[in-house]
Scaffold this active site. Sequence first.
Site, mmCIF file in Angstrom:
data_model
loop_
_atom_site.group_PDB
_atom_site.id
_atom_site.type_symbol
_atom_site.label_atom_id
_atom_site.label_comp_id
_atom_site.label_asym_id
_atom_site.label_seq_id
_atom_site.Cartn_x
_atom_site.Cartn_y
_atom_site.Cartn_z
ATOM 1 N N HIS A 260 0.846 -1.150 0.163
ATOM 2 C CA HIS A 260 -0.078 0.063 0.051
ATOM 3 C C HIS A 260 0.892 1.220 0.037
ATOM 4 O O HIS A 260 1.968 1.195 0.615
ATOM 5 C CB HIS A 260 -0.937 -0.040 1.349
ATOM 6 C CG HIS A 260 -2.255 0.801 1.127
ATOM 7 N ND1 HIS A 260 -2.065 2.296 1.448
ATOM 8 C CD2 HIS A 260 -3.289 0.753 0.812
ATOM 9 C CE1 HIS A 260 -3.166 2.879 0.849
ATOM 10 N NE2 HIS A 260 -4.154 1.783 0.726
ATOM 11 N N ASP A 314 -7.760 -5.355 -0.258
ATOM 12 C CA ASP A 314 -8.334 -6.311 -1.258
ATOM 13 C C ASP A 314 -7.817 -7.743 -0.989
ATOM 14 O O ASP A 314 -8.255 -8.516 -1.854
ATOM 15 C CB ASP A 314 -7.666 -5.738 -2.510
ATOM 16 C CG ASP A 314 -8.221 -4.708 -3.045
ATOM 17 O OD1 ASP A 314 -7.573 -3.600 -3.586
ATOM 18 O OD2 ASP A 314 -9.567 -4.306 -3.050
HETATM 19 C C1 SDX Z 1 -6.356 -0.352 -3.202
HETATM 20 O O1 SDX Z 1 -4.462 4.199 -2.337
HETATM 21 C C2 SDX Z 1 -5.434 3.797 -1.459
HETATM 22 O O2 SDX Z 1 -5.880 4.285 -0.623
HETATM 23 C C3 SDX Z 1 -6.242 2.621 -2.383
HETATM 24 C C4 SDX Z 1 -7.019 1.767 -1.441
HETATM 25 C C5 SDX Z 1 -8.465 2.374 -1.262
HETATM 26 O O3 SDX Z 1 -9.208 1.915 -0.360
HETATM 27 O O4 SDX Z 1 -8.797 3.299 -2.188
HETATM 28 O O5 SDX Z 1 -6.488 1.151 -0.233
HETATM 29 C C6 SDX Z 1 -7.443 0.449 -2.479
HETATM 30 O O6 SDX Z 1 -5.984 -0.013 -4.219
HETATM 31 C C7 SDX Z 1 -5.300 -1.080 -2.257
HETATM 32 C C8 SDX Z 1 -4.176 -1.861 -3.147
HETATM 33 C C9 SDX Z 1 -4.663 -2.804 -4.303
HETATM 34 N N1 SDX Z 1 -3.498 -3.131 -4.926
HETATM 35 C C10 SDX Z 1 -2.865 -4.497 -5.098
HETATM 36 O O7 SDX Z 1 -3.093 -4.919 -3.976
HETATM 37 C C11 SDX Z 1 -1.951 -4.689 -6.080
HETATM 38 C C12 SDX Z 1 -0.412 -5.015 -5.503
HETATM 39 N N2 SDX Z 1 0.060 -3.791 -4.704
HETATM 40 C C13 SDX Z 1 1.160 -3.020 -5.465
HETATM 41 O O8 SDX Z 1 0.815 -2.956 -6.940
HETATM 42 C C14 SDX Z 1 1.459 -1.905 -4.450
HETATM 43 O O9 SDX Z 1 1.779 -2.288 -3.264
HETATM 44 C C15 SDX Z 1 0.727 -0.706 -4.666
HETATM 45 C C16 SDX Z 1 0.237 -0.066 -5.990
HETATM 46 C C17 SDX Z 1 -0.484 -0.921 -3.843
HETATM 47 C C18 SDX Z 1 1.443 0.770 -3.891
HETATM 48 O O10 SDX Z 1 2.433 0.576 -4.804
HETATM 49 P P1 SDX Z 1 3.658 1.895 -4.661
HETATM 50 O O11 SDX Z 1 3.319 2.578 -3.145
HETATM 51 O O12 SDX Z 1 3.565 2.590 -6.040
HETATM 52 O O13 SDX Z 1 4.885 1.151 -4.128
HETATM 53 P P2 SDX Z 1 5.808 0.342 -5.229
HETATM 54 O O14 SDX Z 1 5.119 -0.373 -6.483
HETATM 55 O O15 SDX Z 1 6.622 1.469 -6.090
HETATM 56 O O16 SDX Z 1 6.820 -0.580 -4.439
HETATM 57 C C19 SDX Z 1 7.662 -0.206 -3.627
HETATM 58 C C20 SDX Z 1 8.492 -1.593 -3.598
HETATM 59 C C21 SDX Z 1 9.009 -2.253 -4.737
HETATM 60 O O17 SDX Z 1 10.136 -3.022 -4.259
HETATM 61 P P3 SDX Z 1 11.577 -2.238 -4.871
HETATM 62 O O18 SDX Z 1 11.379 -2.204 -6.266
HETATM 63 O O19 SDX Z 1 11.881 -0.901 -3.978
HETATM 64 O O20 SDX Z 1 12.465 -3.283 -4.513
HETATM 65 O O21 SDX Z 1 7.539 -2.406 -2.605
HETATM 66 C C22 SDX Z 1 7.455 -3.608 -3.497
HETATM 67 C C23 SDX Z 1 7.992 -3.215 -4.963
HETATM 68 O O22 SDX Z 1 8.365 -4.217 -5.837
HETATM 69 N N3 SDX Z 1 6.216 -3.963 -3.656
HETATM 70 C C24 SDX Z 1 5.555 -5.423 -3.691
HETATM 71 C C25 SDX Z 1 4.154 -5.231 -3.508
HETATM 72 N N4 SDX Z 1 3.912 -3.921 -3.524
HETATM 73 C C26 SDX Z 1 5.090 -3.140 -3.458
HETATM 74 N N5 SDX Z 1 6.285 -6.421 -3.867
HETATM 75 C C27 SDX Z 1 5.603 -7.390 -3.887
HETATM 76 N N6 SDX Z 1 4.158 -7.330 -3.934
HETATM 77 C C28 SDX Z 1 3.351 -6.562 -3.816
HETATM 78 N N7 SDX Z 1 2.211 -6.266 -3.715
#
Ligand code: SDX
Length: 377
Positions: A260, A314
């Site tokens: 998140h 989710d």
């Molecule tokens: C919702 O914003 C909100 O409030 C949204 C929400 C709401 O109520 O409206 O809460 C609802 O959308 C929840 C999120 C649902 N999405 C997912 O579950 C999809 C999987 N999650 C990721 O795509 C991610 O965690 C995000 C998109 C939710 C957040 O991503 P960020 O803040 O842009 O962080 P990032 O993608 O830049 O990741 C930072 C690091 C990375 O590692 P490094 O490259 O730094 O080594 O964390 C890792 C990412 O690879 N990472 C994950 C991960 N999420 C982040 N690694 C594995 N699995 C994951 N799910």
Amino acid sequence: MPHDFMPGLAGVPAATSSISDVDGQHGVLEYRGIRVEDLCAQSSYLETAYLLLFGRLPSRSEFVRWTDDVTHHRRIKFRIIDLLKCLPEQGHPMDALQAAVAALGMFYPGRNVKDIDNNYWSAVRLVAKLPTIVAAWARLRHGDDPIPPRDELGFSENFFYMLTESAPLPLWAEIFDDCLILHAEHTMNASTFTGLVTASTLADPYTVVASSIGALKGPLHGGANEEVVVMLKEIGTADKARGYVEQALGSKRKLMGFGHRVYKVKDPRATVLQGLCQRLFKECGSSPLYDVALEVERAAADLLKGKPIYPNVDFYSGIIYDKMGISTDLFTPLFAMARVSGWLAHWLEQLRENKLFRPDQIYAGEHNRPYVPLSER
Ligand code: SDX
């Protein structure tokens, strides 16, 4: 004065708001200052929607009026049904919802968004009609006629009735209503921000909500709840969970339902949803998906040690909907019919001191390049 570029506007305030607050370090979510756990325990989705939209809990007479207004606006025009009938039945329900909501506004012209009374009725119609549209599409795509709403049923009971032609078990309605509360609002998430950008041009609320639905559909946002259940079904059994997580993380694939932008601890909504799972399973037996999910969470905690990546809203929600027999591709529309009250609350709040969203960019291209005629290329 140029500001530093922040990818994804991470940490950049886009508004001042008093609608909700998230403490990402301690896992706290409040709607108008009330903890979401307390709203799940003591309120209803419709009362929570009123709280979000109008800033306070309604008096008894205000709640009666609000409930009556929403109940009496559940029906949708037959032209909207005709529109849905023209859509490809294999199309995604979020696309059908977005098309119908955009069309909805065509029936309610006179869209002076500064007209407070008009805005109240727009909010009533959108809160009332999204469930009807979702249920209508779910039936039409299989060749079944939509089921008109029944005014004597509550908000969540009526949704199940329109979907299945029978009212749900009281426990199911209660648990589903809590799911709607948990999904109603969440500060400046991508779909809320999208709606506010559209709203800042003084577009009408139906167009604002249609743009938010588009943003919510993506698998990085609301679309994740559908992807989680697809992932859990792909894993199949709990003993295969760790191998899946290892393989996903090893190939830099994101685990759906994890991580998140704001929460750096477990999303408090995920914890409440786990409690709702337990209540549901006590009455109707467990779900194998839940056992797989627990193992995925354990493996992720072990393999992501040190990274603040935990289950979000989710991760467990789809397990509840799946147990209730709701098809997986309807999960994100359920998210939308809950979040519409949060989107509209931000719309109303921004209208008070509206400013067109028009950010800057850092130009990375060239200057003063000559035009080369086609004959010379
Ligand atoms: C919702 O914003 C909100 O409030 C949204 C929400 C709401 O109520 O409206 O809460 C609802 O959308 C929840 C999120 C649902 N999405 C997912 O579950 C999809 C999987 N999650 C990721 O795509 C991610 O965690 C995000 C998109 C939710 C957040 O991503 P960020 O803040 O842009 O962080 P990032 O993608 O830049 O990741 C930072 C690091 C990375 O590692 P490094 O490259 O730094 O080594 O964390 C890792 C990412 O690879 N990472 C994950 C991960 N999420 C982040 N690694 C594995 N699995 C994951 N799910």
